[in-house]
Write a protein that holds these residues in place. Structure first.
Motif, PDB file in Angstrom:
ATOM      1  N   GLY A 120       0.783  -1.235   0.000  1.00  0.00           N
ATOM      2  CA  GLY A 120       0.000   0.000   0.000  1.00  0.00           C
ATOM      3  C   GLY A 120       0.808   1.275   0.000  1.00  0.00           C
ATOM      4  N   GLY A 121       2.093   1.186   0.259  1.00  0.00           N
ATOM      5  CA  GLY A 121       2.956   2.337   0.140  1.00  0.00           C
ATOM      6  C   GLY A 121       3.089   3.225   1.365  1.00  0.00           C
ATOM      7  N   THR A 122       2.415   2.872   2.451  1.00  0.00           N
ATOM      8  CA  THR A 122       2.561   3.664   3.678  1.00  0.00           C
ATOM      9  C   THR A 122       2.904   2.743   4.842  1.00  0.00           C
ATOM     10  N   ILE A 123       3.516   3.315   5.844  1.00  0.00           N
ATOM     11  CA  ILE A 123       3.826   2.535   7.045  1.00  0.00           C
ATOM     12  C   ILE A 123       2.536   2.019   7.664  1.00  0.00           C
ATOM     13  N   GLU A 124       1.500   2.861   7.683  1.00  0.00           N
ATOM     14  CA  GLU A 124       0.217   2.435   8.256  1.00  0.00           C
ATOM     15  C   GLU A 124      -0.376   1.250   7.513  1.00  0.00           C
ATOM     16  N   SER A 125      -0.326   1.272   6.166  1.00  0.00           N
ATOM     17  CA  SER A 125      -0.893   0.152   5.402  1.00  0.00           C
ATOM     18  C   SER A 125      -0.113  -1.134   5.665  1.00  0.00           C
ATOM     19  N   PHE A 126       1.201  -1.025   5.762  1.00  0.00           N
ATOM     20  CA  PHE A 126       2.011  -2.203   6.062  1.00  0.00           C
ATOM     21  C   PHE A 126       1.685  -2.752   7.446  1.00  0.00           C
ATOM     22  N   LEU A 127       1.596  -1.869   8.437  1.00  0.00           N
ATOM     23  CA  LEU A 127       1.296  -2.325   9.792  1.00  0.00           C
ATOM     24  C   LEU A 127      -0.105  -2.919   9.887  1.00  0.00           C
ATOM     25  N   ALA A 128      -1.059  -2.354   9.168  1.00  0.00           N
ATOM     26  CA  ALA A 128      -2.416  -2.911   9.161  1.00  0.00           C
ATOM     27  C   ALA A 128      -2.410  -4.318   8.567  1.00  0.00           C
ATOM     28  N   ARG A 129      -1.650  -4.516   7.488  1.00  0.00           N
ATOM     29  CA  ARG A 129      -1.581  -5.833   6.864  1.00  0.00           C
ATOM     30  C   ARG A 129      -0.929  -6.836   7.812  1.00  0.00           C
ATOM     31  N   ALA A 148      11.161   3.640  15.471  1.00  0.00           N
ATOM     32  CA  ALA A 148      10.359   4.130  16.598  1.00  0.00           C
ATOM     33  C   ALA A 148      11.211   4.326  17.845  1.00  0.00           C
ATOM     34  N   SER A 149      12.288   3.580  17.947  1.00  0.00           N
ATOM     35  CA  SER A 149      13.169   3.677  19.111  1.00  0.00           C
ATOM     36  C   SER A 149      14.226   4.762  18.971  1.00  0.00           C
ATOM     37  N   TYR A 150      14.872   4.814  17.819  1.00  0.00           N
ATOM     38  CA  TYR A 150      16.011   5.696  17.646  1.00  0.00           C
ATOM     39  C   TYR A 150      15.652   7.117  17.216  1.00  0.00           C
ATOM     40  N   ASP A 151      14.490   7.296  16.592  1.00  0.00           N
ATOM     41  CA  ASP A 151      14.092   8.631  16.143  1.00  0.00           C
ATOM     42  C   ASP A 151      12.573   8.735  16.112  1.00  0.00           C
ATOM     43  N   PRO A 152      11.922   8.607  17.267  1.00  0.00           N
ATOM     44  CA  PRO A 152      10.455   8.640  17.282  1.00  0.00           C
ATOM     45  C   PRO A 152       9.918  10.021  16.889  1.00  0.00           C
ATOM     46  N   ASP A 153       8.745   9.996  16.276  1.00  0.00           N
ATOM     47  CA  ASP A 153       8.068  11.229  15.886  1.00  0.00           C
ATOM     48  C   ASP A 153       6.629  11.129  16.364  1.00  0.00           C
ATOM     49  N   PRO A 154       6.276  11.784  17.455  1.00  0.00           N
ATOM     50  CA  PRO A 154       4.910  11.691  17.977  1.00  0.00           C
ATOM     51  C   PRO A 154       3.836  12.111  16.973  1.00  0.00           C
ATOM     52  N   ALA A 155       4.200  12.928  15.998  1.00  0.00           N
ATOM     53  CA  ALA A 155       3.223  13.386  15.005  1.00  0.00           C
ATOM     54  C   ALA A 155       3.013  12.368  13.881  1.00  0.00           C
ATOM     55  N   ALA A 156       3.920  11.422  13.741  1.00  0.00           N
ATOM     56  CA  ALA A 156       3.817  10.421  12.675  1.00  0.00           C
ATOM     57  C   ALA A 156       2.907   9.277  13.122  1.00  0.00           C
ATOM     58  N   PRO A 157       2.329   8.550  12.158  1.00  0.00           N
ATOM     59  CA  PRO A 157       1.505   7.392  12.520  1.00  0.00           C
ATOM     60  C   PRO A 157       2.291   6.423  13.402  1.00  0.00           C
ATOM     61  N   ARG A 158       1.739   6.135  14.551  1.00  0.00           N
ATOM     62  CA  ARG A 158       2.346   5.247  15.551  1.00  0.00           C
ATOM     63  C   ARG A 158       3.731   5.713  16.000  1.00  0.00           C
ATOM     64  N   GLY A 159       4.033   6.977  15.758  1.00  0.00           N
ATOM     65  CA  GLY A 159       5.311   7.542  16.187  1.00  0.00           C
ATOM     66  C   GLY A 159       6.497   7.116  15.355  1.00  0.00           C
ATOM     67  N   ILE A 160       6.248   6.501  14.200  1.00  0.00           N
ATOM     68  CA  ILE A 160       7.324   5.923  13.396  1.00  0.00           C
ATOM     69  C   ILE A 160       7.635   6.807  12.190  1.00  0.00           C
ATOM     70  N   ARG A 161       8.906   7.165  12.068  1.00  0.00           N
ATOM     71  CA  ARG A 161       9.383   7.812  10.842  1.00  0.00           C
ATOM     72  C   ARG A 161      10.710   7.164  10.483  1.00  0.00           C
ATOM     73  N   LEU A 162      10.872   6.922   9.235  1.00  0.00           N
ATOM     74  CA  LEU A 162      12.127   6.360   8.746  1.00  0.00           C
ATOM     75  C   LEU A 162      13.082   7.492   8.373  1.00  0.00           C
ATOM     76  N   PRO A 163      14.386   7.233   8.387  1.00  0.00           N
ATOM     77  CA  PRO A 163      15.349   8.280   8.052  1.00  0.00           C
ATOM     78  C   PRO A 163      15.568   8.452   6.549  1.00  0.00           C
ATOM     79  N   VAL A 164      14.588   8.002   5.779  1.00  0.00           N
ATOM     80  CA  VAL A 164      14.644   8.110   4.315  1.00  0.00           C
ATOM     81  C   VAL A 164      13.287   8.546   3.783  1.00  0.00           C
ATOM     82  N   ASP A 165      13.302   9.100   2.576  1.00  0.00           N
ATOM     83  CA  ASP A 165      12.058   9.418   1.881  1.00  0.00           C
ATOM     84  C   ASP A 165      11.385   8.100   1.496  1.00  0.00           C
TER      85      ASP A 165
END
Length: 173
Positions: free
Chosen positions: A90-99, A121-138
């Motif tokens: 699905g192209g998003t972290i949320e879609s992957f986690l839902a699957r 989520a551990s090394y660079d959490p982002d409270p504004a991102a879905p489930r607090g997860i952001r990757l260090p890449v586009d």
């Protein structure tokens, strides 16, 4: 120096301030750092090593077996593989986690993607991102965000060792 490290990393409060004192109170231990050791393998080895660097007042010795360190070699190569798995679901972290939440079985690639997201989520959490997860890449180009990657590297023992406080803590073990 050790007090400064404890304030900077409060996540270890349970282990250092609750579990160790409780074990000392309920079991026949020698309640002194020189009588305590912490060891682990893989991520547990990482945890033991980082505890030695940040909480040497609690531990007298640490052992790290095949610990997660050298993030440029361990995690960075997994980022593009993680994006491939996310793109297929699905192209998003949320879609992957839902699957993955809907399935009981994961492929090896899906398991590694989950692991990479857990690290994010551990090394660079982002409270504004879905489930607090952001990757260090586009998510679409896999272009590395240097500032985000530096936040990951701040947790890498190979980079932490440059900090004088961590060196002092390790020398005390």
């Amino acid at each position: 120096i050790i007090k400064e490290l404890k304030r900077a990393y409060p996540q270890a409060a349970f282990l250092c301030e609750e579990l160790v004192p409780r074990l000392d109170a309920q079991l026949r231990t020698i309640p002194h750092r020189n009588s305590r050791a912490l060891l682990g393998k893989s991520s547990g080895g990482y945890g033991a090593l980082v505890h030695g660097m940040r909480h040497a007042d609690v531990w007298g010795a640490v052992a790290c077996h095949s610990g997660d360190l050298g993030f440029d070699l361990v995690y960075r190569p997994e980022l593009h593989r993680t994006l491939d798995v996310i793109a297929r679901t699905g192209g998003t972290i949320e879609s992957f986690l839902a699957r993955t939440a809907a399935n009981n079985k994961f492929s090896g690639a899906e398991f590694m993607a989950l692991s990479t997201l857990a690290m994010a989520a551990s090394y660079d959490p982002d409270p504004a991102a879905p489930r607090g997860i952001r990757l260090p890449v586009d998510l679409h180009t896999c272009t590395l965000d240097p500032a985000a990657w530096q936040r990951w590297l701040a947790h890498d023992p190979l980079h932490m060792i440059d900090d004088a406080a961590c060196q002092h803590a390790l020398r005390s073990l």
